[in-house]
Write a protein that holds these residues in place. Structure first.
Motif, short mmCIF file in Angstrom:
data_model
loop_
_atom_site.label_atom_id
_atom_site.label_comp_id
_atom_site.label_asym_id
_atom_site.label_seq_id
_atom_site.Cartn_x
_atom_site.Cartn_y
_atom_site.Cartn_z
N ILE A 193 0.85 -1.19 0.00
CA ILE A 193 0.00 0.00 0.00
C ILE A 193 0.88 1.24 0.00
CG2 ILE A 193 -1.68 1.31 1.36
CD1 ILE A 193 -2.77 -1.38 2.32
N ASP A 194 0.51 2.24 -0.81
CA ASP A 194 1.24 3.50 -0.86
C ASP A 194 0.95 4.27 0.43
OD1 ASP A 194 2.49 5.85 -1.50
OD2 ASP A 194 0.97 6.50 -2.92
N LEU A 195 1.99 4.52 1.22
CA LEU A 195 1.82 5.15 2.52
C LEU A 195 2.07 6.65 2.49
CD1 LEU A 195 3.52 2.43 4.72
CD2 LEU A 195 1.11 2.69 4.16
N GLN A 196 2.28 7.24 1.34
CA GLN A 196 2.52 8.68 1.25
C GLN A 196 1.20 9.42 1.38
OE1 GLN A 196 5.59 9.92 1.22
NE2 GLN A 196 6.21 7.80 1.40
N PRO A 197 1.16 10.46 2.21
CA PRO A 197 -0.08 11.24 2.33
C PRO A 197 -0.44 11.86 0.98
CG PRO A 197 1.63 12.06 3.84
CD PRO A 197 2.23 10.96 3.04
N GLN A 198 -1.74 11.83 0.68
CA GLN A 198 -2.21 12.35 -0.60
C GLN A 198 -2.51 13.84 -0.54
OE1 GLN A 198 -2.13 10.37 -3.30
NE2 GLN A 198 -1.19 8.94 -1.89
N SER A 199 -2.72 14.40 0.64
CA SER A 199 -3.05 15.80 0.75
C SER A 199 -2.62 16.31 2.12
CB SER A 199 -4.55 16.01 0.55
OG SER A 199 -5.26 15.33 1.58
N GLU A 200 -2.76 17.63 2.28
CA GLU A 200 -2.42 18.25 3.55
C GLU A 200 -3.39 17.74 4.62
OE1 GLU A 200 -2.08 22.70 5.42
OE2 GLU A 200 -2.17 22.44 3.27
N CYS A 201 -2.86 17.52 5.80
CA CYS A 201 -3.66 17.03 6.92
C CYS A 201 -4.39 18.20 7.57
CB CYS A 201 -2.72 16.33 7.91
SG CYS A 201 -3.58 15.45 9.19
N ILE B 127 -8.93 14.77 8.62
CA ILE B 127 -8.83 13.80 9.71
C ILE B 127 -10.23 13.27 10.05
CG2 ILE B 127 -8.31 13.48 12.17
CD1 ILE B 127 -6.05 15.59 11.77
N ALA B 128 -11.19 14.17 10.12
CA ALA B 128 -12.57 13.77 10.42
C ALA B 128 -13.10 12.81 9.37
CB ALA B 128 -13.46 15.01 10.53
N ALA B 129 -12.85 13.11 8.11
CA ALA B 129 -13.34 12.25 7.03
C ALA B 129 -12.70 10.87 7.06
CB ALA B 129 -13.09 12.92 5.67
N GLU B 130 -11.42 10.82 7.33
CA GLU B 130 -10.70 9.54 7.32
C GLU B 130 -11.02 8.67 8.54
OE1 GLU B 130 -8.64 8.09 5.00
OE2 GLU B 130 -9.37 9.71 3.73
N THR B 131 -11.42 9.28 9.63
CA THR B 131 -11.63 8.52 10.87
C THR B 131 -13.09 8.38 11.28
OG1 THR B 131 -11.34 10.52 12.19
CG2 THR B 131 -9.37 9.16 11.79
N VAL C 176 -12.57 16.35 16.43
CA VAL C 176 -11.15 16.42 16.07
C VAL C 176 -10.55 17.69 16.65
CG1 VAL C 176 -9.51 16.70 14.16
CG2 VAL C 176 -11.36 15.01 13.98
N ASN C 177 -11.23 18.80 16.47
CA ASN C 177 -10.75 20.08 16.99
C ASN C 177 -10.61 20.03 18.52
OD1 ASN C 177 -10.00 22.83 16.82
ND2 ASN C 177 -12.08 23.44 17.36
N ALA C 178 -11.62 19.50 19.20
CA ALA C 178 -11.57 19.42 20.66
C ALA C 178 -10.45 18.48 21.12
CB ALA C 178 -12.92 18.93 21.20
N ALA D 263 -8.74 0.18 9.07
CA ALA D 263 -8.86 -0.59 7.83
C ALA D 263 -8.49 0.25 6.61
CB ALA D 263 -10.30 -1.12 7.68
N ARG D 264 -8.58 1.55 6.72
CA ARG D 264 -8.26 2.46 5.61
C ARG D 264 -6.83 2.96 5.63
NH1 ARG D 264 -12.47 5.27 3.13
NH2 ARG D 264 -11.25 7.19 3.25
N ASP D 265 -6.15 2.85 6.78
CA ASP D 265 -4.82 3.44 6.93
C ASP D 265 -3.90 2.46 7.66
OD1 ASP D 265 -2.55 4.87 7.76
OD2 ASP D 265 -3.69 6.71 8.10
#
Length: 177
Positions: free
Chosen positions: A19-27, A32-36, A43-45, A142-144
């Motif tokens: 699996i390509d482990l390079q981030p695809q975009s700025e974090c 973060i909310a979408a991925e998790t 996330v902010n809190a 499972a996604r990361d």
């Protein structure tokens, strides 16, 4: 339903390695909310709480939040089991965690007993359910693959024995420079 054995892990580890482990975009908080599957406000809190207790600091270069890896490692090793106690549940299908995850299973001999899994409908391993840190942790893991390894190592400190914790500590130090 399948039960995980050490011999089954070769193919899973090979798949994770490809699996390509390079981030695809700025974090960002939103990414973060979408991925998790955690809300943006959560996330902010979480980042604000982590900043107050010293687990996150502002980067000198960018001014953006970044993890204090030394503090994070100390918290995981000595405090996570008190803040996030593990709850063992009924047999379930899911994703292997703690010493059953591919990263640790390679180094540890496992018996044929049920192994810890995060309950997850798309999981292919039968084991005993272990409460994840957050309800969507299995989905995010499972996604990361990097997140999966870190969360599985963290679970060792929630349920593992001394030998397993020593191995997990070494592996965490390698991943949190």
């Amino acid at each position: 339903m399948l039960q995980l054995r050490a011999s089954d892990l070769g193919g899973l580890q090979e798949a994770l390695d490809e699996i390509d482990l390079q981030p695809q975009s700025e974090c960002t908080h939103r990414s973060i909310a979408a991925e998790t599957r955690v809300s943006v406000s959560e996330v902010n809190a979480a980042i604000r709480r982590a900043s107050r207790c010293g687990l996150v600091r502002k980067s000198g270069r960018t001014g953006r939040p970044e993890a204090d890896n030394a503090g994070l490692l100390e918290f995981i090793v000595h405090g996570v089991k008190y803040v996030y106690p593990a709850e063992r549940g009924e047999p379930a299908r899911g994703i292997p965690t703690a010493f059953a995850a591919p990263l640790l299973a390679e180094e540890l001999a496992m018996d044929d007993d049920l192994l810890p899994v995060w309950p997850y409908a798309s999981g292919s391993v039968m084991g005993y359910s272990l409460s994840p840190l957050y309800k969507s942790a299995a989905y995010a893991a499972a996604r990361d693959p990097i997140l999966y390894e870190l969360l599985a190592l963290l679970d060792v400190f929630r349920i593992g024995r001394q030998r397993e914790k020593a191995i997990a500590h070494r592996l965490l130090k390698e991943r949190l420079p």
